[in-house]
Design a protein around this motif. Structure first.
Motif, PDB file in Angstrom:
ATOM      1  N   CYS A   1       5.199  -3.632 -17.859  1.00 54.72           N
ATOM      2  CA  CYS A   1       5.253  -5.102 -17.672  1.00 54.72           C
ATOM      3  C   CYS A   1       6.310  -5.379 -18.472  1.00 54.72           C
ATOM      4  CB  CYS A   1       3.943  -5.554 -18.404  1.00 54.72           C
ATOM      5  SG  CYS A   1       4.012  -7.538 -18.579  1.00 54.72           S
ATOM      6  N   ALA A   2       7.101  -6.492 -17.658  1.00 54.23           N
ATOM      7  CA  ALA A   2       8.390  -7.270 -18.390  1.00 54.23           C
ATOM      8  C   ALA A   2       7.881  -8.225 -19.483  1.00 54.23           C
ATOM      9  CB  ALA A   2       9.124  -7.940 -17.175  1.00 54.23           C
ATOM     10  N   GLY A   3       6.661  -8.592 -19.505  1.00 59.00           N
ATOM     11  CA  GLY A   3       6.207  -9.533 -20.390  1.00 59.00           C
ATOM     12  C   GLY A   3       5.853  -8.881 -21.709  1.00 59.00           C
ATOM     13  N   CYS A   4       5.166  -7.701 -21.616  1.00 60.21           N
ATOM     14  CA  CYS A   4       4.696  -7.335 -23.054  1.00 60.21           C
ATOM     15  C   CYS A   4       4.834  -5.686 -23.046  1.00 60.21           C
ATOM     16  CB  CYS A   4       3.195  -7.675 -23.128  1.00 60.21           C
ATOM     17  SG  CYS A   4       2.164  -6.586 -21.891  1.00 60.21           S
ATOM     18  N   SER A   5       5.654  -4.943 -22.180  1.00 60.01           N
ATOM     19  CA  SER A   5       5.750  -3.417 -22.153  1.00 60.01           C
ATOM     20  C   SER A   5       4.495  -2.649 -21.809  1.00 60.01           C
ATOM     21  CB  SER A   5       6.509  -3.135 -23.287  1.00 60.01           C
ATOM     22  OG  SER A   5       8.015  -3.865 -23.325  1.00 60.01           O
ATOM     23  N   LEU A   6       3.534  -3.032 -21.406  1.00 54.50           N
ATOM     24  CA  LEU A   6       2.441  -2.435 -21.143  1.00 54.50           C
ATOM     25  C   LEU A   6       2.702  -1.525 -20.134  1.00 54.50           C
ATOM     26  CD1 LEU A   6      -0.701  -1.716 -21.452  1.00 54.50           C
ATOM     27  CD2 LEU A   6      -0.936  -3.453 -19.566  1.00 54.50           C
ATOM     28  N   PHE A   7       2.401   0.012 -20.370  1.00 51.44           N
ATOM     29  CA  PHE A   7       2.696   1.130 -19.231  1.00 51.44           C
ATOM     30  C   PHE A   7       1.698   0.614 -17.976  1.00 51.44           C
ATOM     31  CE2 PHE A   7       1.464   5.003 -17.358  1.00 51.44           C
ATOM     32  CZ  PHE A   7       2.524   5.342 -16.774  1.00 51.44           C
ATOM     33  N   LEU A   8       2.130   0.658 -16.859  1.00 58.05           N
ATOM     34  CA  LEU A   8       1.516   0.166 -15.514  1.00 58.05           C
ATOM     35  C   LEU A   8       1.102   1.383 -14.581  1.00 58.05           C
ATOM     36  CD1 LEU A   8       3.504  -2.970 -14.895  1.00 58.05           C
ATOM     37  CD2 LEU A   8       1.203  -2.906 -16.141  1.00 58.05           C
ATOM     38  N   GLY A   9       2.032   2.372 -14.590  1.00 56.19           N
ATOM     39  CA  GLY A   9       2.138   3.565 -13.658  1.00 56.19           C
ATOM     40  C   GLY A   9       3.294   3.869 -13.260  1.00 56.19           C
ATOM     41  N   HIS A  10       3.296   4.260 -12.212  1.00 60.56           N
ATOM     42  CA  HIS A  10       5.045   4.791 -11.475  1.00 60.56           C
ATOM     43  C   HIS A  10       5.191   4.404 -10.336  1.00 60.56           C
ATOM     44  CE1 HIS A  10       3.828   8.169 -14.423  1.00 60.56           C
ATOM     45  NE2 HIS A  10       5.070   8.328 -14.609  1.00 60.56           N
ATOM     46  N   ALA A  11       6.297   4.380  -9.923  1.00 57.61           N
ATOM     47  CA  ALA A  11       6.815   4.102  -8.547  1.00 57.61           C
ATOM     48  C   ALA A  11       7.708   5.271  -7.746  1.00 57.61           C
ATOM     49  CB  ALA A  11       7.688   2.926  -8.683  1.00 57.61           C
ATOM     50  N   PHE A  12       7.260   5.753  -6.570  1.00 55.40           N
ATOM     51  CA  PHE A  12       7.925   6.652  -6.045  1.00 55.40           C
ATOM     52  C   PHE A  12       8.631   6.101  -4.939  1.00 55.40           C
ATOM     53  CE2 PHE A  12       3.962   7.694  -7.970  1.00 55.40           C
ATOM     54  CZ  PHE A  12       4.144   8.921  -8.722  1.00 55.40           C
ATOM     55  N   GLU A  13       9.926   6.736  -4.429  1.00 59.38           N
ATOM     56  CA  GLU A  13      10.775   6.256  -3.366  1.00 59.38           C
ATOM     57  C   GLU A  13      10.080   6.994  -2.064  1.00 59.38           C
ATOM     58  OE1 GLU A  13      15.060   4.826  -2.530  1.00 59.38           O
ATOM     59  OE2 GLU A  13      14.911   6.471  -3.689  1.00 59.38           O
ATOM     60  N   ASP A  14       8.850   6.967  -1.549  1.00 61.07           N
ATOM     61  CA  ASP A  14       8.408   7.685  -0.589  1.00 61.07           C
ATOM     62  C   ASP A  14       7.476   6.908   0.131  1.00 61.07           C
ATOM     63  OD1 ASP A  14       6.145   7.752  -2.174  1.00 61.07           O
ATOM     64  OD2 ASP A  14       5.855   9.637  -2.119  1.00 61.07           O
ATOM     65  N   GLY A  15       7.548   5.397  -0.084  1.00 66.06           N
ATOM     66  CA  GLY A  15       6.425   4.499   0.599  1.00 66.06           C
ATOM     67  C   GLY A  15       6.295   4.696   1.896  1.00 66.06           C
ATOM     68  N   ALA A  16       7.387   4.802   2.482  1.00 61.97           N
ATOM     69  CA  ALA A  16       7.382   4.822   4.186  1.00 61.97           C
ATOM     70  C   ALA A  16       6.807   6.342   4.697  1.00 61.97           C
ATOM     71  CB  ALA A  16       8.992   4.929   4.658  1.00 61.97           C
ATOM     72  N   THR A  17       6.553   7.104   3.899  1.00 65.61           N
ATOM     73  CA  THR A  17       6.060   8.321   4.164  1.00 65.61           C
ATOM     74  C   THR A  17       4.640   8.582   3.828  1.00 65.61           C
ATOM     75  OG1 THR A  17       7.078   9.892   2.440  1.00 65.61           O
ATOM     76  CG2 THR A  17       8.329   9.626   4.583  1.00 65.61           C
ATOM     77  N   THR A  18       4.190   7.638   3.210  1.00 61.56           N
ATOM     78  CA  THR A  18       2.934   7.941   2.338  1.00 61.56           C
ATOM     79  C   THR A  18       1.711   6.794   2.565  1.00 61.56           C
ATOM     80  OG1 THR A  18       3.405   6.890   0.377  1.00 61.56           O
ATOM     81  CG2 THR A  18       3.835   9.247   0.365  1.00 61.56           C
ATOM     82  N   GLY A  19       2.061   6.116   3.939  1.00 59.29           N
ATOM     83  CA  GLY A  19       0.901   5.225   4.197  1.00 59.29           C
ATOM     84  C   GLY A  19       1.308   3.716   4.356  1.00 59.29           C
ATOM     85  N   ASP A  20       2.569   3.489   3.891  1.00 60.96           N
ATOM     86  CA  ASP A  20       3.098   2.330   3.841  1.00 60.96           C
ATOM     87  C   ASP A  20       3.740   1.620   5.311  1.00 60.96           C
ATOM     88  OD1 ASP A  20       3.702  -0.615   3.699  1.00 60.96           O
ATOM     89  OD2 ASP A  20       5.014  -0.199   1.969  1.00 60.96           O
ATOM     90  N   THR A  21       3.151   0.858   6.190  1.00 58.64           N
ATOM     91  CA  THR A  21       3.728   0.715   7.539  1.00 58.64           C
ATOM     92  C   THR A  21       4.671  -0.572   7.698  1.00 58.64           C
ATOM     93  OG1 THR A  21       1.572  -0.398   8.337  1.00 58.64           O
ATOM     94  CG2 THR A  21       1.663   1.966   8.557  1.00 58.64           C
ATOM     95  N   HIS A  22       4.643  -1.269   6.575  1.00 56.36           N
ATOM     96  CA  HIS A  22       5.697  -2.440   6.468  1.00 56.36           C
ATOM     97  C   HIS A  22       6.938  -2.098   6.900  1.00 56.36           C
ATOM     98  CE1 HIS A  22       7.379  -5.865   5.018  1.00 56.36           C
ATOM     99  NE2 HIS A  22       6.445  -6.446   5.080  1.00 56.36           N
ATOM    100  N   PRO A  23       7.936  -2.919   7.733  1.00 56.28           N
ATOM    101  CA  PRO A  23       9.060  -2.786   7.939  1.00 56.28           C
ATOM    102  C   PRO A  23       9.861  -2.441   6.902  1.00 56.28           C
ATOM    103  CG  PRO A  23       8.174  -4.707   9.225  1.00 56.28           C
ATOM    104  CD  PRO A  23       7.172  -4.153   8.247  1.00 56.28           C
ATOM    105  N   ASP A  24       9.648  -3.041   5.531  1.00 54.00           N
ATOM    106  CA  ASP A  24      10.371  -2.930   4.427  1.00 54.00           C
ATOM    107  C   ASP A  24       9.980  -1.775   3.412  1.00 54.00           C
ATOM    108  OD1 ASP A  24      11.993  -5.143   5.057  1.00 54.00           O
ATOM    109  OD2 ASP A  24      10.641  -6.715   3.980  1.00 54.00           O
TER     110      ASP A  24
END
Length: 116
Positions: A78-101
């Motif tokens: 979190c940019a507000g308090c630095s709480l750990f939220l999780g991870h981001a992976f650059e594989d959205g298009a191959t793991t279920g996201d069907t959005h054009p972006d």
């Protein structure tokens, strides 16, 4: 079985797609819009992008250092308090996201979120 899975994992937002805003559970800083949410491959809720670039603080993870992923991985805070939220992976298009972006898959721990 899905209800039991969410009870055990505490991932109450994983399968919820109601309109609204996801904010930091600690400080209330706005993080994600419901419109960026999709059903990803993990138990945690998946988002394609933060509400604003400035909503998050990220730290790059060395290639292959996180569970041997071959795609780019970053830690999410979190940019507000630095709480750990999780991870981001650059594989959205191959793991279920069907959005054009589709590009990134933000896997965020439900306990770090509040929804309104």
């Amino acid at each position: 079985m899905e209800q039991i899975s969410s009870l055990v994992s505490g991932e109450e937002y994983a399968r919820s797609f109601n309109p609204g805003l996801y904010s930091c559970a600690r400080c209330g800083h706005a993080l994600y819009a419901h419109t960026s949410k999709f059903t990803g491959p993990c138990l945690w809720p998946s988002f394609r992008a933060p509400l604003e670039v400035s909503s998050l603080h990220t730290i790059a993870v060395a290639q292959g250092a996180y569970n041997h992923y071959s795609c780019s991985v970053v830690e999410l805070y979190c940019a507000g308090c630095s709480l750990f939220l999780g991870h981001a992976f650059e594989d959205g298009a191959t793991t279920g996201d069907t959005h054009p972006d589709a590009r990134w898959r933000h896997c965020v721990l439900s306990l770090s979120l509040q929804f309104a």
